[in-house]
Design a protein around this motif. Sequence first.
Motif, PDB file in Angstrom:
ATOM      1  N   LEU A 133     -30.770  34.177  83.044  1.00  0.00           N
ATOM      2  CA  LEU A 133     -31.063  35.527  83.532  1.00  0.00           C
ATOM      3  C   LEU A 133     -30.704  35.666  85.008  1.00  0.00           C
ATOM      4  N   ALA A 134     -31.010  34.644  85.788  1.00  0.00           N
ATOM      5  CA  ALA A 134     -30.654  34.679  87.210  1.00  0.00           C
ATOM      6  C   ALA A 134     -29.137  34.694  87.381  1.00  0.00           C
ATOM      7  N   PHE A 135     -28.449  33.913  86.574  1.00  0.00           N
ATOM      8  CA  PHE A 135     -26.987  33.880  86.628  1.00  0.00           C
ATOM      9  C   PHE A 135     -26.417  35.253  86.292  1.00  0.00           C
ATOM     10  N   LEU A 136     -26.935  35.874  85.251  1.00  0.00           N
ATOM     11  CA  LEU A 136     -26.474  37.197  84.844  1.00  0.00           C
ATOM     12  C   LEU A 136     -26.761  38.231  85.932  1.00  0.00           C
ATOM     13  N   GLN A 137     -27.889  38.082  86.589  1.00  0.00           N
ATOM     14  CA  GLN A 137     -28.266  39.011  87.655  1.00  0.00           C
ATOM     15  C   GLN A 137     -27.262  38.971  88.809  1.00  0.00           C
ATOM     16  N   HIS A 138     -26.748  37.795  89.104  1.00  0.00           N
ATOM     17  CA  HIS A 138     -25.873  37.624  90.262  1.00  0.00           C
ATOM     18  C   HIS A 138     -24.386  37.654  89.926  1.00  0.00           C
ATOM     19  N   ASN A 139     -24.057  37.862  88.650  1.00  0.00           N
ATOM     20  CA  ASN A 139     -22.663  37.905  88.226  1.00  0.00           C
ATOM     21  C   ASN A 139     -22.439  39.157  87.393  1.00  0.00           C
ATOM     22  N   PRO A 140     -21.845  40.176  87.987  1.00  0.00           N
ATOM     23  CA  PRO A 140     -21.659  41.439  87.266  1.00  0.00           C
ATOM     24  C   PRO A 140     -20.766  41.259  86.040  1.00  0.00           C
ATOM     25  N   LEU A 141     -20.957  42.149  85.090  1.00  0.00           N
ATOM     26  CA  LEU A 141     -20.127  42.128  83.895  1.00  0.00           C
ATOM     27  C   LEU A 141     -18.695  42.463  84.264  1.00  0.00           C
ATOM     28  N   PRO A 142     -17.739  41.992  83.470  1.00  0.00           N
ATOM     29  CA  PRO A 142     -16.341  42.301  83.758  1.00  0.00           C
ATOM     30  C   PRO A 142     -16.078  43.803  83.647  1.00  0.00           C
ATOM     31  N   GLY A 143     -15.022  44.272  84.303  1.00  0.00           N
ATOM     32  CA  GLY A 143     -14.684  45.686  84.289  1.00  0.00           C
ATOM     33  C   GLY A 143     -14.013  46.113  82.993  1.00  0.00           C
ATOM     34  N   ASP A 144     -13.930  47.421  82.800  1.00  0.00           N
ATOM     35  CA  ASP A 144     -13.234  47.941  81.634  1.00  0.00           C
ATOM     36  C   ASP A 144     -11.726  47.956  81.927  1.00  0.00           C
ATOM     37  N   ARG A 145     -10.947  48.548  81.053  1.00  0.00           N
ATOM     38  CA  ARG A 145      -9.487  48.549  81.215  1.00  0.00           C
ATOM     39  C   ARG A 145      -9.022  49.262  82.480  1.00  0.00           C
ATOM     40  N   ASN A 146      -9.828  50.198  82.964  1.00  0.00           N
ATOM     41  CA  ASN A 146      -9.459  50.938  84.169  1.00  0.00           C
ATOM     42  C   ASN A 146      -9.972  50.277  85.439  1.00  0.00           C
ATOM     43  N   GLY A 147     -10.587  49.118  85.306  1.00  0.00           N
ATOM     44  CA  GLY A 147     -11.084  48.397  86.466  1.00  0.00           C
ATOM     45  C   GLY A 147     -12.479  48.802  86.905  1.00  0.00           C
ATOM     46  N   GLN A 155     -16.491  48.819  86.775  1.00  0.00           N
ATOM     47  CA  GLN A 155     -17.524  47.873  86.354  1.00  0.00           C
ATOM     48  C   GLN A 155     -18.254  48.459  85.150  1.00  0.00           C
ATOM     49  N   VAL A 156     -18.434  47.669  84.121  1.00  0.00           N
ATOM     50  CA  VAL A 156     -19.059  48.140  82.898  1.00  0.00           C
ATOM     51  C   VAL A 156     -20.526  48.433  83.120  1.00  0.00           C
ATOM     52  N   ALA A 157     -21.228  47.547  83.770  1.00  0.00           N
ATOM     53  CA  ALA A 157     -22.662  47.743  84.013  1.00  0.00           C
ATOM     54  C   ALA A 157     -23.072  46.922  85.218  1.00  0.00           C
ATOM     55  N   THR A 158     -24.211  47.243  85.731  1.00  0.00           N
ATOM     56  CA  THR A 158     -24.741  46.441  86.828  1.00  0.00           C
ATOM     57  C   THR A 158     -25.971  45.713  86.327  1.00  0.00           C
ATOM     58  N   SER A 159     -26.341  44.698  87.034  1.00  0.00           N
ATOM     59  CA  SER A 159     -27.553  43.976  86.668  1.00  0.00           C
ATOM     60  C   SER A 159     -28.696  44.370  87.581  1.00  0.00           C
ATOM     61  N   ARG A 160     -28.598  45.544  88.208  1.00  0.00           N
ATOM     62  CA  ARG A 160     -29.649  46.006  89.101  1.00  0.00           C
ATOM     63  C   ARG A 160     -31.000  46.106  88.406  1.00  0.00           C
ATOM     64  N   SER A 161     -30.982  46.391  87.110  1.00  0.00           N
ATOM     65  CA  SER A 161     -32.248  46.539  86.396  1.00  0.00           C
ATOM     66  C   SER A 161     -33.015  45.227  86.322  1.00  0.00           C
ATOM     67  N   LEU A 162     -32.355  44.132  86.637  1.00  0.00           N
ATOM     68  CA  LEU A 162     -33.033  42.832  86.606  1.00  0.00           C
ATOM     69  C   LEU A 162     -33.725  42.512  87.920  1.00  0.00           C
ATOM     70  N   ARG A 163     -33.273  43.107  89.018  1.00  0.00           N
ATOM     71  CA  ARG A 163     -33.836  42.766  90.320  1.00  0.00           C
ATOM     72  C   ARG A 163     -35.331  43.043  90.346  1.00  0.00           C
ATOM     73  N   GLY A 164     -36.062  42.132  90.860  1.00  0.00           N
ATOM     74  CA  GLY A 164     -37.513  42.292  90.932  1.00  0.00           C
ATOM     75  C   GLY A 164     -38.186  41.966  89.619  1.00  0.00           C
ATOM     76  N   LYS A 165     -37.671  42.510  88.525  1.00  0.00           N
ATOM     77  CA  LYS A 165     -38.282  42.280  87.216  1.00  0.00           C
ATOM     78  C   LYS A 165     -38.159  40.810  86.816  1.00  0.00           C
ATOM     79  N   LEU A 166     -37.022  40.204  87.127  1.00  0.00           N
ATOM     80  CA  LEU A 166     -36.856  38.787  86.813  1.00  0.00           C
ATOM     81  C   LEU A 166     -37.828  37.958  87.626  1.00  0.00           C
ATOM     82  N   ARG A 167     -37.957  38.276  88.909  1.00  0.00           N
ATOM     83  CA  ARG A 167     -38.875  37.538  89.762  1.00  0.00           C
ATOM     84  C   ARG A 167     -40.294  37.625  89.214  1.00  0.00           C
ATOM     85  N   VAL A 168     -40.698  38.813  88.807  1.00  0.00           N
ATOM     86  CA  VAL A 168     -42.032  39.009  88.245  1.00  0.00           C
ATOM     87  C   VAL A 168     -42.169  38.252  86.939  1.00  0.00           C
TER      88      VAL A 168
END
Length: 111
Positions: free
Chosen positions: A70-84, A86-99
């Motif tokens: 989970l920490a690795f996923l939080q700090h490594n964004p998902l690959p981009g789509d065909r247009n470059g 970013q598909v998604a961010t892992s911002r939703s993990l910040r804080g929640k993972l720590r908790v």
Amino acid sequence: MVETPLAFNFSKTRTVCDAFDNAWAFLQGIGSDLTEPCNSLASRTILAKRIVHMADKGLRDVTELRDDALAFLQHNPLPGDRNGHQVATSRSLRGKLRVAVDLHPRERKIS
């Protein structure tokens, strides 16, 4: 049967599977955008690869494997789509993972 260094025995395989299932359930539980259909394949692939990689390095505790992935996923964004883009961010993990890590004490095996 010939064992190779890349193969896991049943116990190690179960540990890897449990860590992956726990990590995915955590993401679903917090309503992460990483579990959306357009992101889930990439998210699941990153989680799985990280868990297998760390298990191959000797990490065998389900909770530690889950938290590391989970920490690795939080700090490594998902690959981009065909247009470059970013598909998604892992911002939703910040804080929640720590908790989550604080609320879920490490499972300790007593010999």
